[in-house]
Design a protein around this motif. Structure first.
Motif, mmCIF file in Angstrom:
data_model
loop_
_atom_site.group_PDB
_atom_site.id
_atom_site.type_symbol
_atom_site.label_atom_id
_atom_site.label_comp_id
_atom_site.label_asym_id
_atom_site.label_seq_id
_atom_site.Cartn_x
_atom_site.Cartn_y
_atom_site.Cartn_z
ATOM 1 N N LEU A 120 0.840 -1.214 0.000
ATOM 2 C CA LEU A 120 0.000 0.000 0.000
ATOM 3 C C LEU A 120 0.868 1.254 0.000
ATOM 4 N N LEU A 121 2.093 1.087 0.519
ATOM 5 C CA LEU A 121 2.957 2.248 0.743
ATOM 6 C C LEU A 121 3.996 2.382 -0.362
ATOM 7 N N ASP A 122 4.581 3.581 -0.468
ATOM 8 C CA ASP A 122 5.640 3.783 -1.453
ATOM 9 C C ASP A 122 6.932 3.144 -0.953
ATOM 10 N N GLU A 123 7.854 2.940 -1.891
ATOM 11 C CA GLU A 123 9.169 2.354 -1.587
ATOM 12 C C GLU A 123 9.819 3.063 -0.379
ATOM 13 N N GLY A 124 10.261 2.299 0.576
ATOM 14 C CA GLY A 124 10.994 2.863 1.717
ATOM 15 C C GLY A 124 10.109 3.397 2.837
ATOM 16 N N GLU A 125 8.795 3.400 2.639
ATOM 17 C CA GLU A 125 7.906 3.958 3.672
ATOM 18 C C GLU A 125 7.475 2.920 4.712
ATOM 19 N N PHE A 126 7.695 1.648 4.407
ATOM 20 C CA PHE A 126 7.271 0.568 5.317
ATOM 21 C C PHE A 126 8.510 -0.090 5.908
ATOM 22 N N ILE A 127 8.687 0.088 7.208
ATOM 23 C CA ILE A 127 9.859 -0.471 7.876
ATOM 24 C C ILE A 127 9.364 -1.521 8.860
ATOM 25 N N GLU A 128 9.617 -2.778 8.512
ATOM 26 C CA GLU A 128 9.149 -3.870 9.380
ATOM 27 C C GLU A 128 10.185 -4.124 10.481
ATOM 28 N N VAL A 129 9.724 -4.079 11.715
ATOM 29 C CA VAL A 129 10.600 -4.360 12.862
ATOM 30 C C VAL A 129 10.108 -5.653 13.505
ATOM 31 N N TYR A 130 10.903 -6.698 13.374
ATOM 32 C CA TYR A 130 10.518 -7.976 13.977
ATOM 33 C C TYR A 130 10.969 -7.968 15.447
ATOM 34 N N VAL A 131 9.983 -7.987 16.325
ATOM 35 C CA VAL A 131 10.255 -8.001 17.758
ATOM 36 C C VAL A 131 10.353 -9.477 18.154
ATOM 37 N N LYS A 132 11.596 -9.948 18.130
ATOM 38 C CA LYS A 132 11.832 -11.393 18.262
ATOM 39 C C LYS A 132 12.002 -11.788 19.720
ATOM 40 N N CYS A 133 11.238 -12.766 20.131
ATOM 41 C CA CYS A 133 11.331 -13.246 21.515
ATOM 42 C C CYS A 133 10.727 -14.658 21.544
ATOM 43 N N PRO A 134 11.441 -15.636 22.093
ATOM 44 C CA PRO A 134 10.895 -17.001 22.131
ATOM 45 C C PRO A 134 9.567 -17.040 22.884
ATOM 46 N N VAL A 135 8.680 -17.907 22.427
ATOM 47 C CA VAL A 135 7.360 -17.986 23.055
ATOM 48 C C VAL A 135 7.488 -18.324 24.551
ATOM 49 N N ALA A 136 8.504 -19.124 24.891
ATOM 50 C CA ALA A 136 8.685 -19.497 26.308
ATOM 51 C C ALA A 136 8.944 -18.262 27.174
ATOM 52 N N GLU A 137 9.725 -17.310 26.637
ATOM 53 C CA GLU A 137 10.015 -16.073 27.377
ATOM 54 C C GLU A 137 8.756 -15.191 27.449
ATOM 55 N N CYS A 138 8.020 -15.091 26.337
ATOM 56 C CA CYS A 138 6.764 -14.305 26.340
ATOM 57 C C CYS A 138 5.805 -14.878 27.385
ATOM 58 N N GLU A 139 5.776 -16.196 27.426
ATOM 59 C CA GLU A 139 4.866 -16.868 28.354
ATOM 60 C C GLU A 139 5.308 -16.631 29.797
ATOM 61 N N LYS A 140 6.608 -16.585 30.004
ATOM 62 C CA LYS A 140 7.127 -16.301 31.354
ATOM 63 C C LYS A 140 6.746 -14.878 31.770
ATOM 64 N N ARG A 141 6.861 -13.934 30.823
ATOM 65 C CA ARG A 141 6.495 -12.534 31.128
ATOM 66 C C ARG A 141 4.989 -12.428 31.373
ATOM 67 N N ASP A 142 4.234 -13.005 30.474
ATOM 68 C CA ASP A 142 2.758 -13.010 30.493
ATOM 69 C C ASP A 142 2.158 -11.751 31.131
ATOM 70 N N PRO A 143 2.456 -10.542 30.561
ATOM 71 C CA PRO A 143 2.065 -9.299 31.241
ATOM 72 C C PRO A 143 0.562 -9.149 31.469
ATOM 73 N N LYS A 144 -0.244 -9.830 30.652
ATOM 74 C CA LYS A 144 -1.702 -9.693 30.821
ATOM 75 C C LYS A 144 -2.357 -10.991 31.297
ATOM 76 N N GLY A 145 -1.546 -11.986 31.614
ATOM 77 C CA GLY A 145 -2.096 -13.265 32.090
ATOM 78 C C GLY A 145 -2.820 -14.048 30.999
ATOM 79 N N LEU A 146 -2.563 -13.692 29.724
ATOM 80 C CA LEU A 146 -3.309 -14.328 28.632
ATOM 81 C C LEU A 146 -2.768 -15.719 28.277
ATOM 82 N N TYR A 147 -1.433 -15.892 28.404
ATOM 83 C CA TYR A 147 -0.873 -17.226 28.111
ATOM 84 C C TYR A 147 -1.429 -18.256 29.089
ATOM 85 N N GLU A 148 -1.529 -17.848 30.347
ATOM 86 C CA GLU A 148 -2.068 -18.763 31.358
ATOM 87 C C GLU A 148 -3.493 -19.176 30.997
ATOM 88 N N LYS A 149 -4.273 -18.174 30.580
ATOM 89 C CA LYS A 149 -5.664 -18.473 30.181
ATOM 90 C C LYS A 149 -5.683 -19.377 28.951
#
Ligand SMILES: Nc1ncnc2c1ncn2[C@@H]1O[C@H](COP(=O)(O)OS(=O)(=O)O)[C@@H](OP(=O)(O)O)[C@H]1O
Ligand SMILES: Nc1ncnc2c1ncn2[C@@H]1O[C@H](COP(=O)(O)OP(=O)(O)O)[C@@H](O)[C@H]1O
Length: 199
Positions: A120-149
């Protein structure tokens, strides 16, 4: 017949270029993608603060917030996620047209949806930033308690548990939030933007 047959595109009186010139900076999308709890919102908001302090007009579009309003009719089926990202992409494009930097923090799990936004965007206007983190670490953080649910079966189709996340392969930037601090991740984004002379 297409629904848009009788709709005519109006050219804007004020162009994107003239808005950028008046603002004194460019406009583009920083598209943060990653699992729930990976750090998208945290890093996007911290980068937004840095940009704001440099007088760079910007706005953060965040998954939870947008789903309370614009996209409150959508759930978490594959189809709804695709429509969610399509609409956000269109909104992001409007921000870029308005001369602003837009930072988006959506899981955006499907590669095809992210590529649609890029197109949808012109060349160079879309910068994808991959926020990489193993699911195990995300689950450990679980800031909203959603993984537990999700593990208890109280939430269905949860990304990384019983709904897929397609990892980006050619992001403009990868930040690894399990091995770098928040400050280091923010600095990585800022340095990227400086390197590309976007700020
Ligand atoms: N089933 C399921 N799967 C994933 N996430 C869920 C789900 N249900 C609710 N949530 C909460 O919604 C936030 C993700 O919304 P997004 O709009 O970013 O998702 S998507 O891009 O359409 O996949 C996500 O926010 P973040 O944690 O900020 O990513 C969750 O808080
Ligand atoms: N390097 C890091 N970058 C971002 N968040 C981090 C980092 N290290 C730890 N965290 C923590 O991880 C959590 C990420 O939550 P959040 O930003 O809401 O993620 P998301 O928006 O991807 O769901 C926060 O509690 C944050 O403090």
């Amino acid at each position: 017949m297409s629904k848009s047959t009788n709709i005519t595109w109006h050219d804007a009186a004020i162009t994107k270029e003239s808005r950028r010139k008046q603002n004194g900076h460019g406009s583009f999308v920083l598209w943060f993608t990653g699992l729930s709890g990976s750090g998208k919102s945290t890093v996007a908001n911290a980068v937004a603060k840095e940009l704001f302090d440099k007088n760079i007009k910007n706005y953060v579009l965040d998954g939870d917030n947008v789903r309370h309003g614009l996209n409150k009719d959508l759930g978490f089926s594959d189809e709804d996620r695709t429509e969610n990202i399509r609409r956000i992409g269109e909104v992001a494009n409007l921000f870029v047209d308005a001369g602003q930097v837009v930072l988006t923090a959506f899981i955006s799990p499907f590669k095809a949806d992210r590529e649609l936004v890029r197109s949808l965007l012109d060349e160079g206007e879309f910068i994808e930033v991959y926020v990489k983190c193993p699911v195990a670490e995300c689950e450990k953080r679980d800031p909203k308690g959603l993984y537990e649910k999700a593990r208890k079966g109280l939430i269905k189709d949860f990304t990384g548990i019983d709904s897929p996340y397609e990892e980006p392969e050619q992001s403009e930037l990868v930040i690894e939030t399990d091995s770098s601090s928040i400050e280091e991740c923010v600095e990585q984004v800022i340095q990227y933007l400086k390197g590309k002379e976007l700020i």
